[in-house]
Design a protein around this motif. Sequence first.
Motif, short mmCIF file in Angstrom:
data_model
loop_
_atom_site.label_atom_id
_atom_site.label_comp_id
_atom_site.label_asym_id
_atom_site.label_seq_id
_atom_site.Cartn_x
_atom_site.Cartn_y
_atom_site.Cartn_z
N HIS A 119 5.84 0.92 -3.45
CA HIS A 119 5.96 1.85 -4.58
C HIS A 119 6.16 3.28 -4.06
CE1 HIS A 119 5.18 3.68 -8.50
NE2 HIS A 119 4.38 4.50 -7.87
N ASP A 120 5.36 3.67 -3.08
CA ASP A 120 5.48 5.03 -2.53
C ASP A 120 6.87 5.27 -1.95
OD1 ASP A 120 2.84 5.49 -3.26
OD2 ASP A 120 2.05 5.26 -1.21
N GLN A 121 7.40 4.28 -1.22
CA GLN A 121 8.74 4.44 -0.65
C GLN A 121 9.79 4.49 -1.76
OE1 GLN A 121 10.09 3.02 3.22
NE2 GLN A 121 11.35 1.52 2.12
N ARG A 156 9.70 7.94 -3.42
CA ARG A 156 10.36 8.96 -2.58
C ARG A 156 11.87 8.89 -2.73
NH1 ARG A 156 6.25 7.43 0.89
NH2 ARG A 156 7.60 6.07 2.15
N ARG A 205 3.79 -0.79 -11.22
CA ARG A 205 2.62 -0.69 -10.34
C ARG A 205 1.33 -0.94 -11.14
NH1 ARG A 205 -1.18 3.00 -9.02
NH2 ARG A 205 -2.02 2.83 -6.91
N ASP A 254 1.62 -0.96 -3.25
CA ASP A 254 1.49 0.51 -3.27
C ASP A 254 2.35 1.17 -2.20
OD1 ASP A 254 -0.29 0.28 -5.38
OD2 ASP A 254 -2.07 0.71 -4.18
#
Length: 169
Positions: free
Chosen positions: A112-114, A117, A15, A109
């Motif tokens: 990246h967040d998924q 998680r 990222r 982003d």
Amino acid sequence: MTTAELLIDAFGRIREDVHGAVQDLTPEQLAVRLDEQANSIAWLVWHLTRVQDDHIADAAQIEQVWTSSGWTERFALPFDASDTGYGHDATDVAAVTVDSGRLLTEYHDAVHDQTIRFVDGITDADLDRIVDERWDPPVSLGVRIVSVINDNTEHAGQAAFVRGIVLRG
């Protein structure tokens, strides 16, 4: 360090590299190709993010961010929604243009967040789970994640290289 912490760190570095490659570049700079067959920064970042989105969503058995959150429409690319850029030719690469780097980083982003998680709950025992039987030998979760990290790191490095050339001129 746990498996999850290691993976979170690796994807966090990707990222950072994506943001660094795109930061403050104009749409024209993002579209620069060093020759007619080369990939642009826009294509490289879009592609690496699509690969991460596609492969991690498949392993997690969840919908891709690309289709679940309207990114297909925001990018408005002339490709099928399932396209990740694999096998693209020079014409396809040229078709990946953006109005700003922000579109690329916001999509990255969200993916990246998924990803975080999902990998946050991974244990050593999970890494042997088979996630793709289309290959011989079948692909385990661990191999799939390493493949994504490798692909993403390679393409982020290529984008950083092109950025350096673009900013030299």
